[in-house]
Design an enzyme around this catalytic site. Structure first.
Site, PDB file in Angstrom:
ATOM      1  N   CYS A 234       0.846  -1.208   0.000  1.00 35.29           N
ATOM      2  CA  CYS A 234       0.000   0.000   0.000  1.00 35.29           C
ATOM      3  C   CYS A 234       0.877   1.252   0.000  1.00 35.29           C
ATOM      4  O   CYS A 234       0.544   2.247  -0.653  1.00 35.29           O
ATOM      5  CB  CYS A 234      -0.940  -0.012   1.203  1.00 35.29           C
TER       6      CYS A 234
ATOM      7  N   HIS B 190      -6.263  -2.872  -1.087  1.00 37.20           N
ATOM      8  CA  HIS B 190      -5.637  -3.866  -0.214  1.00 37.20           C
ATOM      9  C   HIS B 190      -6.531  -5.097  -0.130  1.00 37.20           C
ATOM     10  O   HIS B 190      -7.614  -5.055   0.450  1.00 37.20           O
ATOM     11  CB  HIS B 190      -5.405  -3.282   1.183  1.00 37.20           C
TER      12      HIS B 190
ATOM     13  N   GLY C 142       5.164 -19.393   2.376  1.00 35.94           N
ATOM     14  CA  GLY C 142       6.173 -18.374   2.644  1.00 35.94           C
ATOM     15  C   GLY C 142       5.740 -16.969   2.284  1.00 35.94           C
ATOM     16  O   GLY C 142       6.580 -16.105   2.022  1.00 35.94           O
TER      17      GLY C 142
ATOM     18  N   HIS D 260      -0.771  -8.753   1.036  1.00 37.46           N
ATOM     19  CA  HIS D 260      -1.524  -7.967   0.050  1.00 37.46           C
ATOM     20  C   HIS D 260      -1.409  -8.777  -1.230  1.00 37.46           C
ATOM     21  O   HIS D 260      -0.293  -9.007  -1.729  1.00 37.46           O
ATOM     22  CB  HIS D 260      -0.892  -6.574  -0.085  1.00 37.46           C
TER      23      HIS D 260
ATOM     24  N   HIS E  58      -0.744 -10.495  -4.495  1.00 35.20           N
ATOM     25  CA  HIS E  58       0.137 -10.106  -5.590  1.00 35.20           C
ATOM     26  C   HIS E  58       0.532 -11.337  -6.387  1.00 35.20           C
ATOM     27  O   HIS E  58       0.582 -12.452  -5.863  1.00 35.20           O
ATOM     28  CB  HIS E  58       1.385  -9.380  -5.078  1.00 35.20           C
TER      29      HIS E  58
ATOM     30  N   HIS F  46       3.530 -12.910  -8.707  1.00 36.33           N
ATOM     31  CA  HIS F  46       4.904 -12.826  -9.184  1.00 36.33           C
ATOM     32  C   HIS F  46       4.903 -13.202 -10.667  1.00 36.33           C
ATOM     33  O   HIS F  46       4.317 -14.221 -11.045  1.00 36.33           O
ATOM     34  CB  HIS F  46       5.802 -13.824  -8.454  1.00 36.33           C
TER      35      HIS F  46
HETATM   36  P1  AMP Z   1       5.495 -13.131  -0.935  1.00 31.70           P
HETATM   37  O1  AMP Z   1       6.515 -13.958  -0.203  1.00 31.70           O
HETATM   38  O2  AMP Z   1       4.754 -13.927  -1.990  1.00 31.70           O
HETATM   39  O3  AMP Z   1       4.577 -12.369   0.007  1.00 31.70           O
HETATM   40  O4  AMP Z   1       6.335 -12.067  -1.774  1.00 31.70           O
HETATM   41  C1  AMP Z   1       6.596 -10.782  -1.313  1.00 31.70           C
HETATM   42  C2  AMP Z   1       7.617 -10.229  -2.276  1.00 31.70           C
HETATM   43  O5  AMP Z   1       7.695  -8.818  -2.051  1.00 31.70           O
HETATM   44  C3  AMP Z   1       9.040 -10.780  -2.081  1.00 31.70           C
HETATM   45  O6  AMP Z   1       9.470 -11.438  -3.286  1.00 31.70           O
HETATM   46  C4  AMP Z   1       9.884  -9.520  -1.783  1.00 31.70           C
HETATM   47  O7  AMP Z   1      11.156  -9.571  -2.376  1.00 31.70           O
HETATM   48  C5  AMP Z   1       9.022  -8.408  -2.359  1.00 31.70           C
HETATM   49  N1  AMP Z   1       9.207  -7.098  -1.755  1.00 31.70           N
HETATM   50  C6  AMP Z   1       9.221  -6.771  -0.432  1.00 31.70           C
HETATM   51  N2  AMP Z   1       9.423  -5.451  -0.262  1.00 31.70           N
HETATM   52  C7  AMP Z   1       9.548  -4.920  -1.519  1.00 31.70           C
HETATM   53  C8  AMP Z   1       9.784  -3.597  -2.008  1.00 31.70           C
HETATM   54  N3  AMP Z   1       9.939  -2.540  -1.184  1.00 31.70           N
HETATM   55  N4  AMP Z   1       9.851  -3.417  -3.355  1.00 31.70           N
HETATM   56  C9  AMP Z   1       9.707  -4.465  -4.185  1.00 31.70           C
HETATM   57  N5  AMP Z   1       9.481  -5.741  -3.777  1.00 31.70           N
HETATM   58  C10 AMP Z   1       9.417  -5.966  -2.464  1.00 31.70           C
END
Ligand code: AMP
Length: 104
Positions: free
Chosen positions: A6, A45, A84, A89, A91, A93
């Site tokens: 957010c 969110h 993991g 929020h 998302h 990949h």
């Molecule tokens: P998850 O484990 O699926 O919740 O993935 C969260 C992802 O957010 C991880 O791959 C982190 O590397 C990424 N992440 C965390 N903080 C940031 C940030 N400030 N900018 C870009 N990616 C981020």
């Protein structure tokens, strides 16, 4: 709300945005696991999967703009502890740019 995504959406934390529309933004993962590793994130969110049509529309744009639509890419949604999930929020990949190993 203390949600890092957010804050990224609000511009309070910097990110390298590669796509944005009315429903979502896409930006580079800060710890990429492949040459292309983009997070597609809804602007609202949301902790669990909804809005999938809009998100996968954005995924298509991201794959095209990052040059992986023809070579192939992997979409991953981590949900909960065993997956993991770090950020609560929703998302997606978008990972590609090299030959990826098998899942698991
Ligand atoms: P998850 O484990 O699926 O919740 O993935 C969260 C992802 O957010 C991880 O791959 C982190 O590397 C990424 N992440 C965390 N903080 C940031 C940030 N400030 N900018 C870009 N990616 C981020």
């Amino acid at each position: 709300m203390n949600c890092i995504f957010c804050k990224i959406i609000a511009g309070e934390i910097p990110s390298e945005r590669v796509y944005e529309d009315e429903h979502c933004i896409a930006f580079k993962d800060i710890h990429p696991v492949a040459p292309v590793h983009i997070l597609v994130v809804p602007k609202n969110h949301i902790e669990t999967p909804t809005l999938m049509d809009q998100l996968f529309f954005a995924v298509g744009h991201v794959a095209e703009s990052q040059g992986v639509s023809k070579s192939g890419f992997r979409t991953v949604i981590n949900t909960g502890n065993h997956a993991g999930q770090e950020v609560a929020h929703l998302h997606i990949h978008v990972i590609g740019g090299k030959q990826l190993g098998k899942m698991g």
